[in-house]
Design an enzyme around this catalytic site. Structure first.
Site: not given
Ligand code: FAE
Length: 547
Positions: A403, A488, A526
């Site tokens: 990202e 995550h 994600n």
């Protein structure tokens, strides 16, 4: 001062004093930005919190993605649902008129039962930036599990309250490695589209992206990625892009453009409070009890399950202990929450029949962070949207998807910042520690190295091409990699191992897992769209066959 003037004035060696000054100017802007908008109809009614002795058809532990999908679909099928959430309702403004604190000025609302902040980027120019805060049931938990800090959202809406809203569907060719026992045709034909619709996923308008100051940092990220031969992809998000454009035009109170992220977004982000949970509440069949923490689930004498719940106050003290019974219980406490509960319940004899896969298969989604120092002719912008909108895809060749993330300090830093998701194969296990009465996780810091190597497949090449270097001041003194954390967490009660292929816990009829703990450690992107889509798939089957 205009952004351009600020950029011209800023130098690469920006001082700590200027950083602080820039930060407080953000805070000033925020306090002028107007009153926080409370949810139109409150999701939580104080008087409705579950009474001790209650019997409910379905109890859902946790109000994140998995729990919210379960609650909505069960309610639509006509079933009354009780949701139990250890965090707060997050529907009442604080003394500054806002529900959520700003990223640049963490306060009592920001951290879960800590007396000092634990910011993911812990340093700036090598100086530590953490500060003391009052102990409070704040929104972001920095849970220290062995050698990793696992960041998680706490409150009604779970991780959707704190996350960046990046709503990414994995590439289909990667799906077999993510959930090998699940039919990909069904997921890509039905459940991913259903999840994206339920979450309100959309992508930035590329024309606006190309012209707005607030994505200069992402355009620099794109340019540099492409110059090194990496594809840059737009990444969808649940942030309301139309609202962000209005923020940029100065016609509405700012959230993404005021640097809000991590501790909640006061406007613009479609968290679960505004999507699945609002819809669930509208059925009239869902009740939510915040500041209630489930501590035990065990078979009840007359059938169903006995659930023990601690009601807590905002300093985390238990104010009441409740015993309720439920015909069915859905574990949706998140990867860490569900795994900790199940490991404890198996080890302490409450649910001894759970199988030996409980607690296994946990991964960090390969998360590693890093920053790069750009040349003076590549400023990344004093104004940065806190919502990332693009990434660098080197998954197939190098095992990394990065990202292009903001560093919304309010001043020009000339830094590019990245959160990489890597194909790190290491998996950890939760286990019961009888001596401490806690559940431990055996993750080791050194296990991040494969992820770092994969991220380097992107950034070493970009640095070589651009003639630039890594930032060494963001995670300590002369430390390049943010290898101490994950945003995550995934796994711990893996689908088709700890449960059957739809999340039914082996050994106990009426007990289900429906959150990120079902996913074996990595999603290649994600994770919350996959968590939501899998929950949609599983609850449809469970409603059709078990209820
Ligand atoms: P989760 O959303 O964590 O919900 C679990 C809920 O259960 C929480 O509200 C807990 O407070 C509650 N709970 C736990 N234990 C108990 C208990 N014993 N009793 C009662 N309640 C309990 O689970 N993902 C993306 O896809 N895109 C992003 O941009 C993104 N950015 C992130 C940024 C940050 C800073 C963080 C922390 C996470 C981010 N994530 C992102 C990850 C994402 O939020 C996460 O995968 C999901 O929230 C996990 O969903 P679950 O339903 O598994």
């Amino acid at each position: 001062m205009s952004d351009t003037a600020q950029q011209n004035k800023a130098s690469r060696g920006v001082s700590r004093r200027r950083f602080m000054a820039g930060t407080s100017s953000i805070i000033g802007a925020v306090s002028l930005a107007g009153r926080a908008i409370a949810a139109e109809a409150p999701l939580v009614t104080a008087a409705a919190s579950i009474p001790s002795g209650a019997h409910v058809p379905v109890l859902v532990i946790g109000t994140g993605y998995g729990g919210s999908v379960a609650a909505l679909r069960l309610a639509q099928a006509g079933i009354d649902v009780q949701m139990v959430e250890m965090g707060m309702a997050w529907d009442t403004p604080g003394s500054d008129g806002k529900i959520f604190a700003n990223t640049t000025s963490p306060d009592y609302r920001s951290y879960w039962l800590r007396t000092r902040t634990k910011q993911p980027i812990s340093n700036f120019l090598g100086f530590p930036i953490d500060k003391d805060v009052p102990r409070y049931t704040g929104i972001l938990d920095a849970e220290e599990m062995g050698q990793i800090i696992v960041y998680q959202g706490r409150g009604v809406g779970g991780g959707s309250l704190v996350n960046g809203g990046m709503a990414v569907t994995p590439k289909r060719e990667n799906f077999g490695a993510i959930l090998p026992s699940v039919n990909a045709d069904e997921m890509y034909g039905t459940y991913y589209p259903r999840a994206r619709a339920g979450l309100g996923v959309a992508t930035v308008d590329p024309t606006w992206f190309d012209s707005t100051d607030c994505y200069q940092y992402a355009r620099v990220g794109r340019k540099q990625a492409q110059r090194s031969g990496f594809p840059f992809v737009f990444v969808p998000d649940v942030y309301d892009w139309g609202y962000m454009e209005q923020e940029a035009a100065g016609t509405v109170p700012k959230s993404a453009l005021a640097g809000e992220i991590l501790y909640g977004n006061n406007y613009g982000k479609k968290s679960l409070q505004k999507t699945y949970l609002a819809q669930a509440k509208a059925t009239g069949k869902v009740t939510i009890s915040p500041l209630h923490k489930v501590t035990s689930v065990s078979p009840a004498a007359g059938g169903g399950y006995t659930v023990l719940i601690d009601q807590i106050n905002t300093t985390g003290d238990t104010t009441a202990t409740k015993t309720v019974t439920a015909d069915r219980v859905f574990f949706a406490a998140g990867s860490v929450g569900t795994s900790k509960l199940l490991v404890k319940l198996k080890a302490t004899g409450a649910l001894p029949g759970l199988n030996d896969q409980i607690g296994k298969g946990w991964g960090d989604n390969g998360n590693v962070m890093c920053g790069r120092a750009n040349h003076l002719w590549d400023p990344t912008g004093a104004l940065q949207s806190s919502i990332p909108c693009g990434g660098i895809d080197n998954w197939t060749a190098g095992g990394a998807f990065a990202e292009v993330a903001p560093l919304p300090t309010g001043i020009e830093t000339y830094a590019s910042f990245y959160l990489s998701i890597t194909n790190n194969p290491n998996r950890a296990q939760f286990s019961w520690n009888a001596a401490t009465g806690n559940v431990d996780l055996n993750w080791q810091t050194a296990w991040k190295q494969p992820g770092i190597d994969m991220a380097k497949s992107i950034f070493d090449k970009i640095n070589a091409k651009e003639g630039t270097i890594y930032r060494t001041d963001l995670f300590g003194v002369y430390k390049i990699w943010g290898d101490h954390l994950t945003y995550h967490p995934l796994g711990g009660a893996v689908l088709n191992k700890a449960t059957d292929n739809y999340g039914r816990l082996q050994g106990y009829s009426g007990l289900y897992v429906i959150d990120g703990s079902l996913i074996p450690g990595n999603t290649s992107v994600n994770p919350f769209v996959t968590i939501t889509a899998l929950a949609e798939r599983n609850i449809e089957k469970i409603i059709a066959t078990d209820l």
